[in-house]
Design a protein around this motif. Structure first.
Motif, mmCIF file in Angstrom:
data_model
loop_
_atom_site.group_PDB
_atom_site.id
_atom_site.type_symbol
_atom_site.label_atom_id
_atom_site.label_comp_id
_atom_site.label_asym_id
_atom_site.label_seq_id
_atom_site.Cartn_x
_atom_site.Cartn_y
_atom_site.Cartn_z
ATOM 1 N N ARG A 75 -11.572 -8.931 0.235
ATOM 2 C CA ARG A 75 -12.932 -9.725 0.704
ATOM 3 C C ARG A 75 -12.812 -9.604 1.982
ATOM 4 N NH1 ARG A 75 -15.108 -14.021 2.431
ATOM 5 N NH2 ARG A 75 -13.084 -15.310 2.595
ATOM 6 N N LEU A 76 -11.809 -9.920 3.060
ATOM 7 C CA LEU A 76 -11.896 -10.135 4.447
ATOM 8 C C LEU A 76 -11.643 -8.737 5.055
ATOM 9 C CD1 LEU A 76 -9.654 -13.201 4.781
ATOM 10 C CD2 LEU A 76 -11.978 -12.990 5.161
ATOM 11 N N ASN A 77 -11.201 -7.678 4.434
ATOM 12 C CA ASN A 77 -11.028 -6.322 4.851
ATOM 13 C C ASN A 77 -12.154 -5.370 4.579
ATOM 14 O OD1 ASN A 77 -8.206 -6.147 6.323
ATOM 15 N ND2 ASN A 77 -7.959 -7.265 4.780
ATOM 16 N N ARG A 78 -13.044 -5.618 3.674
ATOM 17 C CA ARG A 78 -14.060 -4.779 3.055
ATOM 18 C C ARG A 78 -14.885 -3.998 4.147
ATOM 19 N NH1 ARG A 78 -19.102 -5.678 0.770
ATOM 20 N NH2 ARG A 78 -18.888 -7.611 1.037
ATOM 21 N N PRO A 79 -15.190 -4.809 5.146
ATOM 22 C CA PRO A 79 -16.350 -4.248 6.164
ATOM 23 C C PRO A 79 -15.455 -3.248 6.771
ATOM 24 C CG PRO A 79 -16.196 -6.648 6.394
ATOM 25 C CD PRO A 79 -15.136 -6.286 5.413
ATOM 26 N N GLN A 80 -14.316 -3.050 6.813
ATOM 27 C CA GLN A 80 -13.470 -1.940 7.451
ATOM 28 C C GLN A 80 -13.092 -0.682 6.635
ATOM 29 O OE1 GLN A 80 -12.156 -5.155 8.237
ATOM 30 N NE2 GLN A 80 -13.570 -5.416 9.757
ATOM 31 N N LEU A 81 -13.007 -1.012 5.180
ATOM 32 C CA LEU A 81 -12.637 -0.171 4.122
ATOM 33 C C LEU A 81 -13.822 0.779 3.919
ATOM 34 C CD1 LEU A 81 -11.043 -2.485 1.550
ATOM 35 C CD2 LEU A 81 -10.061 -1.077 3.162
ATOM 36 N N PRO A 82 -13.257 2.192 3.691
ATOM 37 C CA PRO A 82 -14.235 3.162 3.409
ATOM 38 C C PRO A 82 -14.963 3.046 1.986
ATOM 39 C CG PRO A 82 -11.931 4.037 2.765
ATOM 40 C CD PRO A 82 -11.867 2.608 3.704
ATOM 41 N N ALA A 83 -16.142 3.751 1.838
ATOM 42 C CA ALA A 83 -16.521 3.720 0.673
ATOM 43 C C ALA A 83 -15.767 4.445 -0.550
ATOM 44 C CB ALA A 83 -17.824 4.621 0.654
ATOM 45 N N ALA A 84 -15.084 3.384 -1.097
ATOM 46 C CA ALA A 84 -14.106 4.154 -2.201
ATOM 47 C C ALA A 84 -13.981 3.036 -3.234
ATOM 48 C CB ALA A 84 -12.894 4.630 -1.403
ATOM 49 N N ASP A 85 -13.134 3.328 -4.358
ATOM 50 C CA ASP A 85 -12.886 2.437 -5.539
ATOM 51 C C ASP A 85 -11.392 2.203 -5.464
ATOM 52 O OD1 ASP A 85 -15.355 2.486 -6.428
ATOM 53 O OD2 ASP A 85 -14.924 3.855 -7.894
ATOM 54 N N PHE A 86 -10.950 0.913 -5.144
ATOM 55 C CA PHE A 86 -9.273 0.528 -5.147
ATOM 56 C C PHE A 86 -8.980 -0.203 -6.394
ATOM 57 C CE2 PHE A 86 -11.076 0.851 -0.774
ATOM 58 C CZ PHE A 86 -10.158 1.491 0.003
ATOM 59 N N VAL A 87 -7.952 0.384 -6.763
ATOM 60 C CA VAL A 87 -7.107 -0.225 -7.923
ATOM 61 C C VAL A 87 -5.687 -0.875 -7.561
ATOM 62 C CG1 VAL A 87 -6.191 -0.328 -10.349
ATOM 63 C CG2 VAL A 87 -8.539 0.820 -9.964
ATOM 64 N N VAL A 88 -5.516 -2.267 -7.590
ATOM 65 C CA VAL A 88 -4.373 -2.713 -7.049
ATOM 66 C C VAL A 88 -3.645 -3.134 -8.412
ATOM 67 C CG1 VAL A 88 -3.167 -4.512 -5.801
ATOM 68 C CG2 VAL A 88 -5.439 -3.569 -4.964
ATOM 69 N N LEU A 89 -2.465 -2.564 -8.394
ATOM 70 C CA LEU A 89 -1.490 -2.828 -9.627
ATOM 71 C C LEU A 89 -0.182 -3.349 -8.893
ATOM 72 C CD1 LEU A 89 -2.250 0.719 -9.697
ATOM 73 C CD2 LEU A 89 -1.457 -0.059 -12.005
ATOM 74 N N ALA A 90 0.329 -4.657 -9.366
ATOM 75 C CA ALA A 90 1.402 -5.529 -8.811
ATOM 76 C C ALA A 90 2.872 -5.174 -9.377
ATOM 77 C CB ALA A 90 1.175 -6.818 -9.183
ATOM 78 N N LYS A 91 3.879 -4.984 -8.648
ATOM 79 C CA LYS A 91 5.164 -4.868 -9.156
ATOM 80 C C LYS A 91 5.890 -6.354 -9.580
ATOM 81 C CE LYS A 91 5.467 -0.255 -7.121
ATOM 82 N NZ LYS A 91 6.199 0.717 -5.957
ATOM 83 N N PRO A 92 6.982 -6.261 -10.026
ATOM 84 C CA PRO A 92 7.549 -7.460 -10.391
ATOM 85 C C PRO A 92 7.987 -8.165 -9.276
ATOM 86 C CG PRO A 92 8.418 -5.912 -11.945
ATOM 87 C CD PRO A 92 7.503 -5.149 -10.721
ATOM 88 N N ALA A 93 8.283 -7.765 -7.939
ATOM 89 C CA ALA A 93 8.737 -8.312 -6.768
ATOM 90 C C ALA A 93 7.838 -9.136 -6.483
ATOM 91 C CB ALA A 93 9.104 -7.349 -5.745
ATOM 92 N N ALA A 94 6.389 -8.867 -6.571
ATOM 93 C CA ALA A 94 5.160 -9.519 -5.914
ATOM 94 C C ALA A 94 5.248 -11.105 -6.556
ATOM 95 C CB ALA A 94 4.023 -8.545 -6.230
ATOM 96 N N ALA A 95 5.690 -11.269 -7.860
ATOM 97 C CA ALA A 95 5.736 -12.440 -8.421
ATOM 98 C C ALA A 95 6.203 -13.664 -7.639
ATOM 99 C CB ALA A 95 6.241 -12.408 -9.964
ATOM 100 N N THR A 96 7.314 -13.290 -6.902
ATOM 101 C CA THR A 96 8.083 -14.200 -6.218
ATOM 102 C C THR A 96 7.914 -14.142 -4.696
ATOM 103 O OG1 THR A 96 10.151 -12.858 -6.346
ATOM 104 C CG2 THR A 96 9.676 -14.742 -8.170
ATOM 105 N N ALA A 97 7.442 -13.281 -4.349
ATOM 106 C CA ALA A 97 7.305 -13.018 -2.690
ATOM 107 C C ALA A 97 6.358 -14.075 -1.900
ATOM 108 C CB ALA A 97 6.857 -11.574 -2.380
ATOM 109 N N GLU A 98 6.448 -14.565 -0.958
ATOM 110 C CA GLU A 98 5.805 -15.273 -0.156
ATOM 111 C C GLU A 98 4.502 -14.790 0.114
ATOM 112 O OE1 GLU A 98 6.464 -18.438 1.119
ATOM 113 O OE2 GLU A 98 8.324 -18.313 -0.182
ATOM 114 N N ARG A 99 3.390 -15.801 0.244
ATOM 115 C CA ARG A 99 2.049 -15.143 0.464
ATOM 116 C C ARG A 99 2.006 -14.272 2.029
ATOM 117 N NH1 ARG A 99 -2.227 -16.195 3.617
ATOM 118 N NH2 ARG A 99 -4.288 -16.386 2.745
ATOM 119 N N ASP A 100 2.639 -14.670 2.919
ATOM 120 C CA ASP A 100 2.475 -13.850 3.959
ATOM 121 C C ASP A 100 2.924 -12.514 3.972
ATOM 122 O OD1 ASP A 100 1.381 -16.095 5.337
ATOM 123 O OD2 ASP A 100 3.224 -16.908 6.244
ATOM 124 N N VAL A 101 4.207 -12.337 3.217
ATOM 125 C CA VAL A 101 4.667 -10.887 3.083
ATOM 126 C C VAL A 101 3.782 -10.411 1.985
ATOM 127 C CG1 VAL A 101 6.478 -9.909 1.653
ATOM 128 C CG2 VAL A 101 7.030 -11.994 3.075
#
Length: 120
Positions: A75-101
């Motif tokens: 949402r915060l980066n959308r104005p700078q992103l190109p006209a494209a479709d993005f799909v984000v897939l999470a990996k197991p390491a993301a479950a325990t990572a800190e928000r800043d990381v």
């Protein structure tokens, strides 16, 4: 809050066909937390789809937390992103990572894929 930072329905991938199009042909950016797929669209703005698998992120609270973080970053980066479709897939390491990381990881993905789209 201005409209450019909103997250309306028009900025989301809504049906299976839209996801399939991105999975079928896309540019990929990956690290230990996320894989982000990008495919140019003709909508004139960036759209986001989330694929947070229960097999990868077992706990519902962790999946929901990741979805909130990803949506907010997009949402915060959308104005700078190109006209494209993005799909984000999470990996197991993301479950325990800190928000800043996670936030820094997503920022790198957005930047990397934007540069790739500009070069294409």
């Amino acid at each position: 809050m201005t409209a450019e930072f909103g997250f309306p329905k028009a900025c989301r991938l809504l049906d299976a066909a839209e996801f399939e199009a991105v999975f079928a042909q896309s540019q990929v950016s990956s690290d230990r937390y996320f894989t982000v797929l990008m495919r140019a669209n003709d909508k004139g703005h960036a759209r986001l789809g989330l694929a947070i698998a229960k097999r990868k992120i077992r706990k519902a609270t962790a999946r929901n937390r990741l979805k909130r973080i990803i949506r907010e970053s997009f949402r915060l980066n959308r104005p700078q992103l190109p006209a494209a479709d993005f799909v984000v897939l999470a990996k197991p390491a993301a479950a325990t990572a800190e928000r800043d990381v996670l936030w820094e990881s997503l920022a790198r993905h957005w930047q990397r894929l934007s540069a790739a789209a500009a070069a294409a």
